[in-house]
Design an enzyme around this catalytic site. Structure first.
Site, short mmCIF file in Angstrom:
data_model
loop_
_atom_site.label_atom_id
_atom_site.label_comp_id
_atom_site.label_asym_id
_atom_site.label_seq_id
_atom_site.Cartn_x
_atom_site.Cartn_y
_atom_site.Cartn_z
N GLU A 86 77.45 56.83 0.56
CA GLU A 86 76.80 57.36 -0.66
C GLU A 86 76.85 59.01 -0.69
OE1 GLU A 86 71.91 57.46 -2.13
OE2 GLU A 86 72.78 55.86 -0.87
N LYS A 264 63.39 54.48 1.58
CA LYS A 264 65.06 54.19 1.47
C LYS A 264 65.62 55.44 1.56
CE LYS A 264 69.03 53.58 -0.79
NZ LYS A 264 70.08 54.71 -1.26
N HIS A 378 73.23 65.00 -6.13
CA HIS A 378 73.85 63.65 -5.81
C HIS A 378 75.11 63.43 -6.92
CE1 HIS A 378 73.96 59.45 -4.97
NE2 HIS A 378 74.38 59.02 -6.07
#
Length: 424
Positions: A86, A264, A378
């Site tokens: 990720e 998470k 991100h």
């Protein structure tokens, strides 16, 4: 692509050599669409190691390993390998750690290395009598458990106690026997499972009940890790940012829909360290999320507030059943190299560092959400993935990424258009 008419019933697939297994896959697919060479290349891990780790192995899948820098844990500078696919996870930890270096970084605590083994007794005639009979035989139970793993006892681990729970499952009363086992530097699943299996027939004989389930619990709430850190208000953007982050925490702590993503984010960091060291990501994640429900509803694993000077303070507490011996940790060569990078001596050290990473990840995610938004950082990092997906070569990736970020549209169709323009 044509449909295969071959059967997936392949007798003794596990007995075949590597190439033979790949040939069977190619035969099953029925067309020349399977790249055998890709699966023959197992990188820096010999296929024999892979084949011994899981059943029916056909190859490996590389997960990127990044290095978290800037971390100070209990007064020691640490470099921390993280295995994750990720974008932004590693960068987030680096940034969070950098912003609290001047306050000493992360301070940690761990409890004992106690794992819980469970035996479910059903067909119980009298649960209270059954409970007492078992408790009266605690010394014998200790002997049975310790005989399973004498080496663990030599290391001052082994059986450390027990409790008996009476559980109404809506159909009948179950008597649940918990044994507490100090597993030292091991995660301990194999030792604990062997102990409860050895104990079960004896419990049946004593109680005339039936031992139905015999397994460890991944809710390792007697094997906790904690981390804390302080971020000075002026270092994080001022009181407005601090107060927005506190509001974000309260939102997560009171709403399970927010808490699920909040936690998470914590596990993004924790699971990356767990995977990099060959530990069991699923066990850690299951234990963490179960622990988040300990008050009866799903809540934030972390807690945030201010100190006497108004600085932002965060703490994180969760079960951390990790090990340095056994399983992939001891077998996988990359896990061994990552442990060398960590430069640690015990499972306790690994638990402390991992918990600190989880807190750093949580800080970074909350700060991003209340300031620039989670997508800015991100998606900037994700843009590289999009560039590659669009077909950019090594010498084109950075330019395509730059133009994607500049344009603010991180999409594959945009990347394809940018790439076409560059090439023309």
């Amino acid at each position: 692509m044509g449909k295969s008419t071959a059967s997936s019933r392949i007798t003794s697939f596990y007995k075949l050599e590597h190439q033979q297994r790949l040939d069977k896959i190619a035969e099953f697919l029925g067309e020349n669409i399977f790249n055998q060479d890709h699966f023959l290349d197992t990188g820096n891990t010999d296929f024999q190691i892979v084949d011994n780790m899981i059943e029916n192995a056909i190859g490996t899948m590389n997960i990127p390993i990044g290095l978290a820098t800037n971390m100070i844990v209990d007064g020691k500078d640490k470099l921390i390998p993280m295995a994750t696919e990720e974008s932004s996870v590693v960068a987030a930890v680096c940034n969070a750690a950098r912003q609290c270096r001047d306050t000493g970084g992360f301070y940690t605590y761990t409890s004992e290395h106690i794992m819980i083994g469970q035996v479910q007794l059903i067909n119980v005639i009298n649960p209270m009598i059954t409970k007492q009979i078992i408790l009266e035989n605690e010394d014998e139970i200790k002997n049975i458990c310790n005989e399973v793993d004498p080496l663990l006892v030599q290391l001052k681990g082994g059986f450390k106690g027990m409790e008996i729970r009476i559980l109404d499952d809506g159909h009948e009363y179950n008597v649940i026997v918990h044994i507490f086992v100090d597993t030292c530097d091991a995660m301990g699943a194999n030792a604990v499972n062997s102990m409860v299996e050895a104990l079960s027939p004896v419990l049946e004989r004593w109680t005339n009940a039936k031992a139905n389930m015999r397994i460890l619990s991944n809710l390792a709430d007697k094997r906790l890790s904690m981390a804390r850190a302080t971020w000075r208000t002026e270092d994080i953007g001022g009181e407005a940012v601090r107060d927005a982050m506190l509001s974000a925490f309260r939102f997560a702590d009171s709403d399970p829909y927010r808490a699920a993503t909040h936690n998470k984010g914590i596990m993004n960091g924790i699971s990356a360290v767990i995977l990099a060291t060959g530990n069991d990501t699923r066990a850690i994640e299951a234990g963490a999320h179960a622990y988040a429900c300990q008050t009866g509803r799903y809540r934030s694993l972390s807690s945030w507030g201010v100190d006497k000077d108004g600085n932002l303070c965060g703490t994180l507490e969760l079960p951390m059943a990790v090990g340095l011996i056994g399983g992939a940790t001891k077998v996988h060569p990359t896990a061994q190299q990552n442990l060398k990078i960590l430069d640690i001596d015990s499972a306790d050290d690994l638990a402390r560092i991992t918990c600190a990473v989880g807190l750093a990840q949580n800080f970074a995610a909350m700060k991003a959400l209340v300031t620039t938004g989670i997508q800015k950082g991100h998606m900037s990092l994700h843009a590289k993935n999009i560039a590659v997906m669009a077909g950019a070569k090594a010498n084109e990736v950075n330019k395509v990424t730059e133009l994607l970020v500049k344009g603010g549209k991180i999409r594959i169709d945009v990347a394809e258009e940018i790439l076409a323009n560059l090439r023309h």
